[in-house]
Write a protein that holds these residues in place. Structure first.
Motif, PDB file in Angstrom:
ATOM      1  N   UNK A 118       0.791  -1.224   0.000  1.00 34.41           N
ATOM      2  CA  UNK A 118       0.000   0.000   0.000  1.00 34.41           C
ATOM      3  C   UNK A 118       0.826   1.279   0.000  1.00 34.41           C
ATOM      4  N   UNK A 119       2.066   1.219  -0.412  1.00 35.26           N
ATOM      5  CA  UNK A 119       2.901   2.423  -0.417  1.00 35.26           C
ATOM      6  C   UNK A 119       3.320   2.800  -1.826  1.00 35.26           C
ATOM      7  N   UNK A 120       3.373   4.118  -2.060  1.00 31.49           N
ATOM      8  CA  UNK A 120       3.954   4.677  -3.276  1.00 31.49           C
ATOM      9  C   UNK A 120       5.156   5.516  -2.852  1.00 31.49           C
ATOM     10  N   UNK A 121       6.242   5.410  -3.606  1.00 33.15           N
ATOM     11  CA  UNK A 121       7.409   6.244  -3.352  1.00 33.15           C
ATOM     12  C   UNK A 121       7.680   7.043  -4.636  1.00 33.15           C
ATOM     13  N   UNK A 122       7.051   8.232  -4.771  1.00 31.86           N
ATOM     14  CA  UNK A 122       7.119   8.986  -6.038  1.00 31.86           C
ATOM     15  C   UNK A 122       8.530   9.475  -6.366  1.00 31.86           C
ATOM     16  N   UNK A 123       8.775   9.630  -7.656  1.00 29.05           N
ATOM     17  CA  UNK A 123      10.007  10.264  -8.102  1.00 29.05           C
ATOM     18  C   UNK A 123       9.943  11.758  -7.789  1.00 29.05           C
ATOM     19  N   UNK A 124      11.105  12.411  -7.816  1.00 31.68           N
ATOM     20  CA  UNK A 124      11.194  13.794  -7.362  1.00 31.68           C
ATOM     21  C   UNK A 124      10.299  14.736  -8.157  1.00 31.68           C
ATOM     22  N   UNK A 125      10.235  14.544  -9.471  1.00 31.96           N
ATOM     23  CA  UNK A 125       9.421  15.442 -10.297  1.00 31.96           C
ATOM     24  C   UNK A 125       7.942  15.333  -9.935  1.00 31.96           C
ATOM     25  N   UNK A 126       7.470  14.105  -9.705  1.00 35.67           N
ATOM     26  CA  UNK A 126       6.077  13.910  -9.294  1.00 35.67           C
ATOM     27  C   UNK A 126       5.843  14.469  -7.900  1.00 35.67           C
ATOM     28  N   UNK A 127       6.818  14.303  -7.046  1.00 33.75           N
ATOM     29  CA  UNK A 127       6.700  14.790  -5.673  1.00 33.75           C
ATOM     30  C   UNK A 127       6.532  16.305  -5.639  1.00 33.75           C
ATOM     31  N   UNK A 128       7.275  17.003  -6.475  1.00 35.00           N
ATOM     32  CA  UNK A 128       7.166  18.462  -6.547  1.00 35.00           C
ATOM     33  C   UNK A 128       5.769  18.872  -7.011  1.00 35.00           C
ATOM     34  N   UNK A 165      -1.057   7.714 -11.523  1.00 34.03           N
ATOM     35  CA  UNK A 165       0.020   7.509 -12.497  1.00 34.03           C
ATOM     36  C   UNK A 165       1.298   7.057 -11.806  1.00 34.03           C
ATOM     37  N   UNK A 166       1.600   7.649 -10.655  1.00 32.62           N
ATOM     38  CA  UNK A 166       2.781   7.228  -9.897  1.00 32.62           C
ATOM     39  C   UNK A 166       2.650   5.781  -9.443  1.00 32.62           C
ATOM     40  N   UNK A 167       1.466   5.430  -8.982  1.00 34.22           N
ATOM     41  CA  UNK A 167       1.256   4.075  -8.484  1.00 34.22           C
ATOM     42  C   UNK A 167       1.468   3.046  -9.591  1.00 34.22           C
ATOM     43  N   UNK A 168       0.820   3.242 -10.721  1.00 30.72           N
ATOM     44  CA  UNK A 168       0.875   2.237 -11.778  1.00 30.72           C
ATOM     45  C   UNK A 168       2.187   2.275 -12.570  1.00 30.72           C
ATOM     46  N   UNK A 169       2.960   3.342 -12.400  1.00 27.98           N
ATOM     47  CA  UNK A 169       4.267   3.418 -13.065  1.00 27.98           C
ATOM     48  C   UNK A 169       5.432   3.116 -12.126  1.00 27.98           C
ATOM     49  N   UNK A 170       5.110   2.787 -10.868  1.00 26.84           N
ATOM     50  CA  UNK A 170       6.184   2.568  -9.898  1.00 26.84           C
ATOM     51  C   UNK A 170       6.934   1.284 -10.221  1.00 26.84           C
ATOM     52  N   UNK A 171       8.214   1.282  -9.876  1.00 29.60           N
ATOM     53  CA  UNK A 171       9.067   0.127 -10.149  1.00 29.60           C
ATOM     54  C   UNK A 171       9.132  -0.785  -8.937  1.00 29.60           C
ATOM     55  N   UNK A 172       9.660  -1.971  -9.150  1.00 27.25           N
ATOM     56  CA  UNK A 172       9.798  -2.942  -8.055  1.00 27.25           C
ATOM     57  C   UNK A 172      10.751  -2.439  -6.984  1.00 27.25           C
ATOM     58  N   UNK A 173      11.630  -1.504  -7.337  1.00 26.84           N
ATOM     59  CA  UNK A 173      12.598  -0.985  -6.364  1.00 26.84           C
ATOM     60  C   UNK A 173      11.914  -0.194  -5.251  1.00 26.84           C
ATOM     61  N   UNK A 174      10.628   0.164  -5.470  1.00 24.89           N
ATOM     62  CA  UNK A 174       9.899   0.902  -4.436  1.00 24.89           C
ATOM     63  C   UNK A 174       9.563   0.014  -3.242  1.00 24.89           C
ATOM     64  N   UNK A 175       9.674  -1.302  -3.417  1.00 27.30           N
ATOM     65  CA  UNK A 175       9.348  -2.241  -2.351  1.00 27.30           C
ATOM     66  C   UNK A 175      10.524  -2.385  -1.404  1.00 27.30           C
TER      67      UNK A 175
END
Length: 283
Positions: A118-128, A165-175
């Motif tokens: 249940x976690x998303x770890x957005x990239x910096x551009x999305x976070x801004x 978009x962040x959720x469905x584009x997130x990579x496995x490295x977010x785990x």
């Protein structure tokens, strides 16, 4: 952004189908395990927090987003030493009914529950972009100018589009930064799948071929509560959603696994502060 004063309220007060709050606490609040009759988006901005959701504990970094639905039992464990800052957005089912057909912005919540992550770890551009949109939501929400309410909805929809978009584009490295146990995950799944049966510690331990003492210790370690406490919380939570969908009280009692109405009544009132019948009247 304007800051709100945190309370332990876990229900929405207004009828707008959503609430947006920006909290900042210098002294960490004590939060018990709870659940909501709606979706919750938790946007972590700062602090030292481990967040437990359904047996998984997420070590949070600033910018992390957590997605929970109405059945997820969860609790943050906040350590002192850093200000605890977060944005919390509550979203009722009715909020998403306003969307154009085909744009399912609740899909990230349902998919996160399905995948049990249940976690998303957005990239910096999305976070801004997300931080900017939250600033816009806060400003519009506290403005009396013409069109401000419309802007709140517009910015919030845009924010949710970015989250999806962040959720469905997130990579496995977010785990990363997750503490869990495969056996306990299987036990949790088994409990939910068999919630209407007469679940007991002995039966569950026998099902998984492990000692009940070992199971009790490991379950408490990874979920923060005993098996009995979890089963009762899950049952009354399921019954609450059944009541919301129009199921009669006695049927909800039986369908969530309670065989005795008086026990169901006591457990429901202890969890939600009202009786099942009072809950129906308050909807």
């Amino acid at each position: 952004m304007n800051k709100d004063i945190w309370t332990d309220r876990q229900v929405m007060l207004d009828e707008s189908a959503f609430e947006f709050h920006h909290y900042l606490d210098i002294v960490p609040p004590k939060v018990e395990f709870h659940q909501h009759p709606f979706y919750e988006l938790f946007f972590f901005l700062g602090g030292n927090v481990d967040y437990t959701i359904e047996g998984k504990t997420y070590k949070l970094r600033p910018g992390d987003i957590l997605l929970t639905n109405s059945l997820d039992i969860h609790r943050p464990e906040i350590q002192p030493g850093k200000p605890y800052e977060r944005i919390v957005i509550w979203l009722d089912d009715s909020f998403f009914h306003q969307l154009h057909d085909g744009d399912d912005l609740a899909s990230c919540f349902t998919d996160a529950a399905r995948k049990d992550y249940r976690r998303i770890r957005p990239e910096q551009s999305s976070l801004i972009r997300m931080r900017n949109l939250c600033n816009h939501i806060s400003q519009a929400q506290n403005s009396q100018a013409l069109g401000s309410k419309t802007l709140v909805y517009a910015y919030l929809f845009e924010f949710l589009v970015e989250v999806c978009r962040c959720y469905f584009n997130s990579s496995a490295s977010a785990h990363e930064d997750v503490t869990e146990d495969d056996k306990i995950n299987s036990v949790l799944t088994y409990i939910v799948q068999n919630i209407t049966t007469n679940l007991s510690l002995d039966d569950i331990a026998e099902e998984f071929f492990i000692s009940k003492f070992y199971l009790s210790r490991k379950f408490k370690q990874f979920t923060g509560m005993s098996i009995y406490q979890y089963i009762i919380k899950k049952r009354v939570t399921i019954s609450r959603d059944l009541l919301r969908s129009g199921t009669p009280v006695t049927s909800a009692c039986m369908e969530c696994g309670f065989n005795d109405y008086s026990n169901y009544y006591k457990a429901f009132k202890r969890e939600f502060g009202c009786s099942p019948s009072e809950f129906i009247l308050s909807k």
